[in-house]
Scaffold this active site. Structure first.
Site, mmCIF file in Angstrom:
data_model
loop_
_atom_site.group_PDB
_atom_site.id
_atom_site.type_symbol
_atom_site.label_atom_id
_atom_site.label_comp_id
_atom_site.label_asym_id
_atom_site.label_seq_id
_atom_site.Cartn_x
_atom_site.Cartn_y
_atom_site.Cartn_z
ATOM 1 N N HIS A 26 1.365 -13.175 -20.473
ATOM 2 C CA HIS A 26 -0.144 -12.996 -21.473
ATOM 3 C C HIS A 26 0.145 -11.750 -21.320
ATOM 4 O O HIS A 26 1.514 -10.974 -21.535
ATOM 5 C CB HIS A 26 -1.089 -13.058 -20.401
ATOM 6 C CG HIS A 26 -1.526 -12.066 -19.277
ATOM 7 N ND1 HIS A 26 -0.685 -10.458 -19.093
ATOM 8 C CD2 HIS A 26 -1.553 -12.507 -18.010
ATOM 9 C CE1 HIS A 26 -1.133 -10.147 -18.121
ATOM 10 N NE2 HIS A 26 -1.646 -11.522 -17.247
ATOM 11 N N HIS A 29 2.337 -8.773 -19.864
ATOM 12 C CA HIS A 29 3.998 -9.363 -19.475
ATOM 13 C C HIS A 29 4.195 -8.527 -20.564
ATOM 14 O O HIS A 29 5.411 -7.742 -20.542
ATOM 15 C CB HIS A 29 3.975 -10.935 -19.414
ATOM 16 C CG HIS A 29 3.344 -11.410 -18.182
ATOM 17 N ND1 HIS A 29 2.543 -12.321 -18.226
ATOM 18 C CD2 HIS A 29 2.971 -11.252 -16.494
ATOM 19 C CE1 HIS A 29 1.536 -12.711 -17.004
ATOM 20 N NE2 HIS A 29 1.993 -11.688 -16.059
ATOM 21 N N CYS A 135 -0.825 -12.744 2.484
ATOM 22 C CA CYS A 135 -1.573 -13.673 1.151
ATOM 23 C C CYS A 135 -0.565 -13.847 0.017
ATOM 24 O O CYS A 135 0.171 -13.542 -0.768
ATOM 25 C CB CYS A 135 -2.749 -12.036 0.065
ATOM 26 S SG CYS A 135 -2.870 -12.358 -1.752
ATOM 27 N N CYS A 152 -7.672 -9.001 -0.003
ATOM 28 C CA CYS A 152 -6.245 -8.252 -0.788
ATOM 29 C C CYS A 152 -6.762 -7.400 -1.367
ATOM 30 O O CYS A 152 -7.229 -7.304 -2.729
ATOM 31 C CB CYS A 152 -5.390 -9.592 -1.175
ATOM 32 S SG CYS A 152 -4.701 -8.777 -2.504
ATOM 33 N N HIS A 155 -5.590 -9.420 -4.789
ATOM 34 C CA HIS A 155 -5.990 -10.132 -5.590
ATOM 35 C C HIS A 155 -7.419 -10.503 -5.123
ATOM 36 O O HIS A 155 -8.110 -11.031 -5.546
ATOM 37 C CB HIS A 155 -5.201 -11.302 -5.119
ATOM 38 C CG HIS A 155 -4.128 -11.725 -5.781
ATOM 39 N ND1 HIS A 155 -2.619 -11.384 -5.743
ATOM 40 C CD2 HIS A 155 -3.295 -11.757 -7.210
ATOM 41 C CE1 HIS A 155 -1.948 -10.603 -6.241
ATOM 42 N NE2 HIS A 155 -2.546 -11.655 -7.775
HETATM 43 N N1 MSP Z 1 7.650 -12.019 -9.356
HETATM 44 C C1 MSP Z 1 6.976 -10.505 -9.209
HETATM 45 C C2 MSP Z 1 8.496 -9.867 -9.270
HETATM 46 C C3 MSP Z 1 9.765 -9.460 -8.940
HETATM 47 S S1 MSP Z 1 10.348 -8.489 -9.380
HETATM 48 C C4 MSP Z 1 11.880 -8.448 -8.573
HETATM 49 C C5 MSP Z 1 5.902 -11.048 -10.024
HETATM 50 N N2 MSP Z 1 6.005 -11.451 -10.960
HETATM 51 S S2 MSP Z 1 4.287 -11.466 -12.151
HETATM 52 O O1 MSP Z 1 4.588 -12.711 -13.899
HETATM 53 O O2 MSP Z 1 3.026 -11.786 -11.534
HETATM 54 O O3 MSP Z 1 4.616 -10.121 -13.191
HETATM 55 C C6 MSP Z 1 4.352 -8.844 -12.732
HETATM 56 C C7 MSP Z 1 4.466 -7.616 -13.778
HETATM 57 O O4 MSP Z 1 4.203 -8.544 -15.310
HETATM 58 C C8 MSP Z 1 4.490 -6.476 -13.582
HETATM 59 O O5 MSP Z 1 4.415 -5.317 -12.739
HETATM 60 C C9 MSP Z 1 3.891 -5.754 -14.839
HETATM 61 O O6 MSP Z 1 5.508 -5.137 -15.624
HETATM 62 C C10 MSP Z 1 3.925 -6.888 -16.405
HETATM 63 N N3 MSP Z 1 2.101 -6.894 -15.950
HETATM 64 C C11 MSP Z 1 1.072 -8.034 -15.769
HETATM 65 N N4 MSP Z 1 -0.040 -8.264 -15.490
HETATM 66 C C12 MSP Z 1 -0.499 -7.261 -16.051
HETATM 67 C C13 MSP Z 1 -0.754 -5.900 -16.124
HETATM 68 N N5 MSP Z 1 -2.446 -6.176 -16.594
HETATM 69 N N6 MSP Z 1 -1.345 -4.645 -17.333
HETATM 70 C C14 MSP Z 1 -0.041 -4.332 -17.165
HETATM 71 N N7 MSP Z 1 1.834 -5.689 -16.854
HETATM 72 C C15 MSP Z 1 1.289 -6.875 -16.352
HETATM 73 O O7 MSP Z 1 5.361 -9.341 -9.752
#
Ligand code: MSP
Length: 488
Positions: A26, A29, A135, A152, A155
């Site tokens: 989304h 990311h 969690c 958590c 979440h």
């Molecule tokens: N798989 C772990 C990361 C492992 S790194 C060794 C993870 N993945 S995740 O798919 O949940 O991605 C998290 C990351 O996505 C966040 O740290 C950020 O970079 C990005 N984001 C996800 N949602 C976001 C927002 N709503 N706003 C900003 N960044 C976002 O955690």
């Protein structure tokens, strides 16, 4: 000191988190990716040998959840499907990552095993029994005091009480070394407010962490006890090395604040234990909301970045995200705000500048040459722009660049070239076209497609940072498509 490659070029290694496979990407990311892509391109422009890494985090319960949700019986097949979906998303958005690591790949597994054995040999692994609150969504254990109202903190769901036999990593041993490193390296954790939170967490005391679960099929088995698989974070963090061990250490790990503690506490301690150098900087950006709401699939507001890029253009999306939100702060995505920036800053300021200049240049038959206008030259501040990017203030850098774009527009209005002809018109055109050539270099990391379009209409080659000064204009201007269509 940043490392040097064998070719003698300075190296720059930047990473995004590797993303989970429970769903598609989304806008949040995409934000992380776009920030990293812009920085990677900027450092390429500086002449560095850049390695920009992203990938997918696959050895997690979330992959199984995703397989169930999307109706896949075979989890490995699902992982292939979903991982390539992520990879394609980044391709469609024009991301310039140099590699894409999957944690189910053999190169990753091998590095994780070696890494773990180093930690093990250094006596930082022991077996014990674990009782804790887990969690599922974070894939992490919490203590009572971490929870908010028993739930958590990320979440807002109730953690499960679990008791099982685990292998532990002696995180507690690294408290003082971590604090010392953070103190001696002021840029290790950025921004400052986040650093303070991490320092407080460490000062409160670190507990050893469980790094394995009794194996149930999905995950990397421990090399010295195949009945157990690695806890996903221990495995996932190692991706930053396994993708290309000769590149380690990273210059900057970028992520959102949600996963900073894994990167700024657990990962450096793991690296100390396995005797690897530490990354130079860990940068946590803020969290994104959509029209003020937390992004979530259940709220139906998980905006698809590819859809947005299709609707407004990839560069408009990039510009909005990079310009609107000061890197490090929380931000809000709203289509209305994107449209405003697209219409005003992109279509009016930049798009019109190019089309006005080229319309005049096409009509003009004379020589495009003259002296650089002192006022215009003064409003070009490449050093300041570079400093801003260096300090990761991308929004300020863009603001500076737009200051120059506006100066070029003002210059046209003041000179009124439509009243001029001959040499005097040639000189005004020279100044405007040269400004555009410079603007194209300055925006190339942030708006790469637009920069290419400008170059092709000016008839100039792709520039480098050395080209950031007024020179004789050597292009062959030819008007093309308009740069940005206004949105209603
Ligand atoms: N798989 C772990 C990361 C492992 S790194 C060794 C993870 N993945 S995740 O798919 O949940 O991605 C998290 C990351 O996505 C966040 O740290 C950020 O970079 C990005 N984001 C996800 N949602 C976001 C927002 N709503 N706003 C900003 N960044 C976002 O955690």
């Amino acid at each position: 000191m940043p490392g040097k490659s064998s070719r003698g070029k300075e190296r720059f290694f930047i990473t995004t988190p590797i993303f989970y496979l429970n769903d598609t990407a989304h806008i949040g990311h995409a934000y992380t990716m776009i920030v990293c892509d812009a920085l990677a391109r900027w450092h390429r422009l500086l002449g560095k040998d850049v390695f920009f890494l992203t990938g997918t985090d696959e050895n997690s319960g979330k992959t199984r959840q995703g397989a169930r949700k999307f109706g896949y019986k075979n989890v490995a097949k699902y992982a292939d499907f979903m991982s390539s979906k992520w990879r394609n998303t980044w391709k469609k958005l024009g991301m310039s990552n140099d590699d894409f690591i999957r944690t189910t790949s053999s190169r990753h597994r091998k590095t994780v095993e070696e890494f773990y054995m180093k930690v093990f040999k250094n006596r930082d692994i022991y077996k014990g029994s674990y009782r804790g609150l887990y969690c599922e969504s974070c894939e992490a254990f919490y203590t009572e005091k971490d929870l908010k109202g028993g739930k958590c903190p990320v979440h807002k769901i109730l953690p499960q009480a679990l008791e099982e036999e685990n292998y532990f990593f002696r995180l507690s041993k690294y408290e003082s070394r971590l604090l010392e490193h953070i103190k001696e390296n002021p840029n290790f954790i950025r921004p400052e407010t986040r650093k303070r939170e991490i320092v407080n967490l460490i000062r409160d005391g670190l507990r050893d962490i469980s790094i394995s679960r009794p194996g149930r099929g999905w995950g990397i088995p421990l090399p010295n006890d195949r009945e157990h698989v690695f806890w996903v974070w221990f495995d996932a963090l190692v991706n930053y090395i396994s993708a290309n061990p000769s590149r380690w250490p990273a210059d900057i790990h970028v992520m959102a604040k949600d996963i900073l503690r894994f990167h700024a506490i657990i990962w450096p301690a793991m690296l100390m234990s396995a005797e690897y150098p530490l990354p130079r900087m860990i940068f946590a950006h803020g969290f994104f909301t959509v029209n003020g709401e937390k992004i979530s699939k259940s709220l139906g507001n998980a905006i698809d970045p590819v859809y947005m890029a299709g609707k407004y253009g990839t560069d408009a999306l990039r510009y909005f995200l990079l310009r609107e939100i000061p890197l490090g702060e929380d931000g809000d995505f709203s289509e209305e705000a994107l449209k405003q920036r697209l219409n005003n800053e992109l279509a009016n300021d930049l798009g019109n500048l190019l089309s006005r200049a080229l319309t005049m240049a096409e009509k003009f038959g004379g020589k495009i040459k003259g002296e650089p206008d002192p006022g215009l030259v003064k409003s070009l501040k490449p050093k300041r722009i570079m400093e801003r990017v260096e300090r990761l203030e991308i929004h300020h850098a863009l603001d500076e660049i737009w200051g120059f774009i506006r100066a070029a527009n003002r210059y046209i209005n003041e000179k009124e070239p439509w009243r001029l002809e001959g040499e005097r018109l040639g000189e005004v055109l020279y100044n405007v076209l040269e400004s555009l050539r410079i603007i194209s270099i300055l925006i190339s990391a942030f708006l790469p497609e637009t920069s290419e379009k400008i170059n092709s209409q000016l008839g100039v080659k792709t520039g480098s940072l050395e080209g950031l000064e007024f020179r004789p204009f050597s292009g062959r201007p030819k008007k093309g498509e308009i740069l940005f269509r206004k949105a209603r």
